[in-house]
Write a protein that holds these residues in place. Structure first.
Motif, PDB file in Angstrom:
ATOM      1  N   THR A  46      64.441  12.910  96.447  1.00  0.00           N
ATOM      2  CA  THR A  46      64.395  12.195  97.443  1.00  0.00           C
ATOM      3  C   THR A  46      64.691  10.472  96.607  1.00  0.00           C
ATOM      4  O   THR A  46      63.685  10.008  96.480  1.00  0.00           O
ATOM      5  CB  THR A  46      63.071  12.146  98.138  1.00  0.00           C
ATOM      6  OG1 THR A  46      61.866  11.964  97.326  1.00  0.00           O
ATOM      7  CG2 THR A  46      62.917  13.205  99.146  1.00  0.00           C
ATOM      8  N   GLU A  70      69.751   7.052  99.859  1.00  0.00           N
ATOM      9  CA  GLU A  70      71.091   7.012  99.881  1.00  0.00           C
ATOM     10  C   GLU A  70      71.633   6.266  98.682  1.00  0.00           C
ATOM     11  O   GLU A  70      72.661   6.762  97.926  1.00  0.00           O
ATOM     12  CB  GLU A  70      71.715   6.627 101.168  1.00  0.00           C
ATOM     13  CG  GLU A  70      71.443   7.316 102.343  1.00  0.00           C
ATOM     14  CD  GLU A  70      70.200   6.865 103.100  1.00  0.00           C
ATOM     15  OE1 GLU A  70      69.303   6.105 102.410  1.00  0.00           O
ATOM     16  OE2 GLU A  70      69.908   7.349 104.181  1.00  0.00           O
ATOM     17  N   TYR A  75      72.127   7.668  94.695  1.00  0.00           N
ATOM     18  CA  TYR A  75      72.922   8.490  94.214  1.00  0.00           C
ATOM     19  C   TYR A  75      74.342   7.630  93.813  1.00  0.00           C
ATOM     20  O   TYR A  75      75.150   8.159  93.001  1.00  0.00           O
ATOM     21  CB  TYR A  75      73.622   9.294  95.329  1.00  0.00           C
ATOM     22  CG  TYR A  75      72.554  10.218  95.824  1.00  0.00           C
ATOM     23  CD1 TYR A  75      72.639  11.677  95.221  1.00  0.00           C
ATOM     24  CD2 TYR A  75      71.611  10.180  96.781  1.00  0.00           C
ATOM     25  CE1 TYR A  75      71.620  12.554  95.648  1.00  0.00           C
ATOM     26  CE2 TYR A  75      70.529  10.941  96.939  1.00  0.00           C
ATOM     27  CZ  TYR A  75      71.007  12.282  96.560  1.00  0.00           C
ATOM     28  OH  TYR A  75      69.776  13.219  96.823  1.00  0.00           O
ATOM     29  N   SER A  83      68.774  18.270  96.970  1.00  0.00           N
ATOM     30  CA  SER A  83      68.794  16.970  97.418  1.00  0.00           C
ATOM     31  C   SER A  83      67.979  17.090  98.776  1.00  0.00           C
ATOM     32  O   SER A  83      68.523  17.774  99.552  1.00  0.00           O
ATOM     33  CB  SER A  83      70.140  16.270  97.735  1.00  0.00           C
ATOM     34  OG  SER A  83      70.252  15.249  98.718  1.00  0.00           O
ATOM     35  N   ASP A  92      67.815  14.203 100.751  1.00  0.00           N
ATOM     36  CA  ASP A  92      68.081  12.908 101.300  1.00  0.00           C
ATOM     37  C   ASP A  92      69.237  13.047 102.485  1.00  0.00           C
ATOM     38  O   ASP A  92      69.673  14.050 102.522  1.00  0.00           O
ATOM     39  CB  ASP A  92      68.603  11.933 100.317  1.00  0.00           C
ATOM     40  CG  ASP A  92      67.818  11.454  99.456  1.00  0.00           C
ATOM     41  OD1 ASP A  92      66.827  10.501  99.835  1.00  0.00           O
ATOM     42  OD2 ASP A  92      67.814  11.823  97.882  1.00  0.00           O
ATOM     43  N   ASN A  93      69.156  12.102 103.318  1.00  0.00           N
ATOM     44  CA  ASN A  93      69.988  12.064 104.666  1.00  0.00           C
ATOM     45  C   ASN A  93      71.555  11.809 104.241  1.00  0.00           C
ATOM     46  O   ASN A  93      71.602  10.766 104.544  1.00  0.00           O
ATOM     47  CB  ASN A  93      69.166  11.101 105.517  1.00  0.00           C
ATOM     48  CG  ASN A  93      67.845  11.474 106.085  1.00  0.00           C
ATOM     49  OD1 ASN A  93      67.784  12.686 106.450  1.00  0.00           O
ATOM     50  ND2 ASN A  93      66.994  10.665 106.035  1.00  0.00           N
ATOM     51  N   LEU A  94      72.154  12.815 103.535  1.00  0.00           N
ATOM     52  CA  LEU A  94      73.431  12.556 103.375  1.00  0.00           C
ATOM     53  C   LEU A  94      74.034  13.857 103.944  1.00  0.00           C
ATOM     54  O   LEU A  94      73.627  14.865 103.533  1.00  0.00           O
ATOM     55  CB  LEU A  94      73.842  12.245 101.851  1.00  0.00           C
ATOM     56  CG  LEU A  94      73.315  11.048 101.264  1.00  0.00           C
ATOM     57  CD1 LEU A  94      73.264  11.168  99.788  1.00  0.00           C
ATOM     58  CD2 LEU A  94      74.398   9.965 101.689  1.00  0.00           C
ATOM     59  N   ASN A 135      74.797  17.354 101.327  1.00  0.00           N
ATOM     60  CA  ASN A 135      73.828  16.414 100.272  1.00  0.00           C
ATOM     61  C   ASN A 135      73.981  17.327  98.904  1.00  0.00           C
ATOM     62  O   ASN A 135      74.290  16.706  97.744  1.00  0.00           O
ATOM     63  CB  ASN A 135      72.712  15.991 100.689  1.00  0.00           C
ATOM     64  CG  ASN A 135      71.842  17.306 101.207  1.00  0.00           C
ATOM     65  OD1 ASN A 135      72.236  18.262 101.001  1.00  0.00           O
ATOM     66  ND2 ASN A 135      70.775  16.649 101.843  1.00  0.00           N
ATOM     67  N   LEU A 153      75.904  15.807  95.787  1.00  0.00           N
ATOM     68  CA  LEU A 153      75.032  15.601  94.412  1.00  0.00           C
ATOM     69  C   LEU A 153      75.759  16.533  93.371  1.00  0.00           C
ATOM     70  O   LEU A 153      76.029  15.710  92.402  1.00  0.00           O
ATOM     71  CB  LEU A 153      73.811  16.355  94.717  1.00  0.00           C
ATOM     72  CG  LEU A 153      72.795  16.481  93.339  1.00  0.00           C
ATOM     73  CD1 LEU A 153      72.444  15.196  92.750  1.00  0.00           C
ATOM     74  CD2 LEU A 153      71.482  17.264  93.779  1.00  0.00           C
ATOM     75  N   SER A 191      72.802  22.744  99.562  1.00  0.00           N
ATOM     76  CA  SER A 191      72.484  21.239 100.797  1.00  0.00           C
ATOM     77  C   SER A 191      71.513  21.740 101.304  1.00  0.00           C
ATOM     78  O   SER A 191      70.969  22.918 101.633  1.00  0.00           O
ATOM     79  CB  SER A 191      73.725  21.308 101.697  1.00  0.00           C
ATOM     80  OG  SER A 191      74.918  20.813 100.982  1.00  0.00           O
ATOM     81  N   GLU A 218      72.791  19.614 109.792  1.00  0.00           N
ATOM     82  CA  GLU A 218      72.944  18.317 108.736  1.00  0.00           C
ATOM     83  C   GLU A 218      73.425  17.074 109.889  1.00  0.00           C
ATOM     84  O   GLU A 218      72.780  16.150 110.090  1.00  0.00           O
ATOM     85  CB  GLU A 218      73.611  18.190 107.571  1.00  0.00           C
ATOM     86  CG  GLU A 218      72.839  18.654 106.506  1.00  0.00           C
ATOM     87  CD  GLU A 218      73.683  18.583 105.106  1.00  0.00           C
ATOM     88  OE1 GLU A 218      75.239  18.982 105.336  1.00  0.00           O
ATOM     89  OE2 GLU A 218      73.220  18.370 104.154  1.00  0.00           O
ATOM     90  N   GLN A 242      77.358   7.640 107.558  1.00  0.00           N
ATOM     91  CA  GLN A 242      77.199   8.825 108.017  1.00  0.00           C
ATOM     92  C   GLN A 242      76.523   9.306 109.376  1.00  0.00           C
ATOM     93  O   GLN A 242      76.355  10.003 109.990  1.00  0.00           O
ATOM     94  CB  GLN A 242      76.665   9.982 107.160  1.00  0.00           C
ATOM     95  CG  GLN A 242      75.217   9.321 106.446  1.00  0.00           C
ATOM     96  CD  GLN A 242      75.156   8.246 105.268  1.00  0.00           C
ATOM     97  OE1 GLN A 242      76.263   7.593 105.069  1.00  0.00           O
ATOM     98  NE2 GLN A 242      73.998   7.961 104.462  1.00  0.00           N
TER      99      GLN A 242
END
Ligand code: CS2
Length: 483
Positions: A119, A122, A125, A177, A179-181, A184, A188, A215, A282, A374
């Protein structure tokens, strides 16, 4: 209430016996209030099955406190009418990477470690936000390519430790990952492969063949905690805890089923949803939750509302949210199979209305340059491609542009926290009217994809909304848009 004079600091009754098997990069409140609950449940089923090394890459404070508390902390579940504290103990070791990068590299290369979670937010990365590609011009990446023994970024720690594992004949760890991507895991793995390629083609091929980067979609609202909160919460626990976390009751973790290969515990047993493809989850979550979070953050903050709860308690924001969800966001997402979107939206609103979660609009507003693509811009592109409305989404972009000036609509100054803050301040200093501001912002090609920079409907709608907001203020502009 518990009397404070009889309290002792949180500490472990029995030490973590075995060496760690999970390394978490970017330890903060979210991971502790979210993933650690699932790991706690796994440990309740089988003692000591998850033993985490929690790593901070940038700030030492939390790590120092956790180290003094043997990794223990209290998680407070705050429902609309109840407060439930629970001590969580799956973190066995807390490490501040700059203290000893070689120690961390060795830990990551250890044969007992099968899972690495992240975590890092954004910006951690080091991507170009509009393309999602690793930014080889980023200062940190340039530094890390030159410092294999003492890197700074998560991407470099992963690559250099995978190199050690390859040379020692070990398998790669699985890397998730949180994270809010969007996608992800793919983001990554692409970033890791691009970095690896710059070091050694053979390493890059090995990671590409054996690496596992599922993901995942993570969902739980975890507001940042203040010193006052810590004081207040201390009345409800029998020990002294300087690193508690608070969270809402809701929690959902969906991971791509590839995660099952290679790790020794069964995440499904503790409520993690494993699915062949996470993308629908997602996208739904990023657009419906994070998108409206950012909307409430910029529009709400400028209009004087400090928390999400305060903002959604205003009828105008309630109407705005419903229209934004139903008319401009939901038509752009394909719900996962058997998923009830109307119930999901209803539940989301109920979560925002939890009066005990003081989620600051300012906290969510942080790093907009990294979040907007995103959360909002992708939805705008899809709507333009399908001739759908974009006016309410443009209200969000216009509010973000105003927010990045560092002045609210009552004339108060505030700090904008974002990797591009200086650029934003320059633009606001130079461009005073809406047309020039929009022109200036649309030149930021690392934020706005070409599809938007060249689109006349987007440009004119954004400009109209921005003029309306500048002249009449946020609430008036929203009311106009909702007519
Ligand atoms: C929020 C998220 O701070 C933010 O940007 O939108 O942290 C949000 O609370 C979580 O993603 C909820 O799952």
């Amino acid at each position: 209430m518990i009397k404070s004079n009889s309290k002792i600091a949180l500490s472990r009754v029995s030490p973590c016996e075995k060496s760690v098997n999970v390394v978490h990069l970017g330890l903060g409140a979210f991971y502790r209030a979210f993933a650690c609950h699932y790991f706690q449940k796994l440990n309740a089923i089988k003692k000591n099955s998850v033993r985490i090394m929690g790593v901070s890459l940038r700030t030492p404070d939390l790590i120092r406190v956790l180290a003094r508390q043997d990794g223990l902390f209290t998680a407070f579940e705050k429902g609309p009418s109840q407060l439930r504290p629970q001590v969580l103990d799956s973190i066995c070791e807390a490490v501040f990477a700059p203290d000893s990068p070689s120690y961390l590299l060795e830990a990551l290369a250890s044969p007992t470690v099968s899972l690495v979670t992240l975590t890092i937010t954004e910006k951690g990365y080091c991507l170009v936000p509009s393309s999602g590609e690793l930014d080889l011009t980023s200062e940190d990446i340039i530094y890390d390519l030159e410092h294999p023994k003492a890197p700074r970024t998560a991407i470099a720690f992963i690559v250099y430790s995978l190199n050690l594992r390859m040379n020692r004949g070990l398998r790669p760890f699985t890397c998730i990952s949180c994270d809010n991507l969007p996608s992800n895991g793919v983001v990554l793995s692409n970033a890791v492969l691009k970095f690896a390629k710059n070091i050694d083609e053979g390493l890059c091929n090995w990671i590409s063949e054996f690496g596992i980067f599922p993901s995942s979609m993570v969902d739980r609202i975890v507001p940042a905690i203040s010193h006052d909160d810590i004081d207040y919460l201390s009345d409800f626990i029998p020990h002294i805890d300087l690193a508690p976390v608070v969270h809402e009751p809701y929690s959902l973790w969906v991971i791509e089923s590839a995660v099952e290969t290679n790790i020794e515990f069964n995440l499904q047993e503790v409520g993690v949803k494993l699915v062949p493809n996470v993308e629908d989850f997602e996208r739904l979550k990023l657009r419906c939750l994070n998108g409206t979070h950012s909307a409430l953050a910029y529009l709400g903050y400028l209009a004087g509302f400090k928390t999400i709860f305060e903002a959604v308690s205003q009828p105008v924001f309630e109407t705005f949210l419903n229209k934004l969800w139903n008319n401009e966001i939901l038509p752009s997402v394909i719900p996962p199979p058997d998923f009830e979107t109307s119930a999901y939206i209803e539940k989301l609103f109920e979560r925002y209305k939890n009066p005990n979660i003081r989620h600051l609009t300012k906290q969510i507003a942080m790093d907009g340059s990294q979040k907007l693509p995103q959360r909002i811009l992708g939805t705008i592109i899809d709507n333009l491609n399908s001739d759908r409305n974009i006016e309410l989404l443009c209200e969000v972009v216009a509010a973000w542009i105003r927010y990045t000036s560092g002045k609210d609509e009552f004339g108060n100054n505030f700090d904008v926290i974002d990797p591009k803050t200086q650029k934003f301040y320059e633009l606001h200093k130079k461009e005073k009217n809406a047309t020039h501001l929009v022109e200036g912002y649309l030149l930021l090609d690392d934020i706005f994809p070409l599809a938007l920079r060249r689109n006349d409907i987007f440009r004119t709608t954004l400009e109209e909304v921005l003029v309306r907001q500048i002249h009449g203020g946020t609430l008036k502009s929203l009311k106009e848009a909702l007519k």
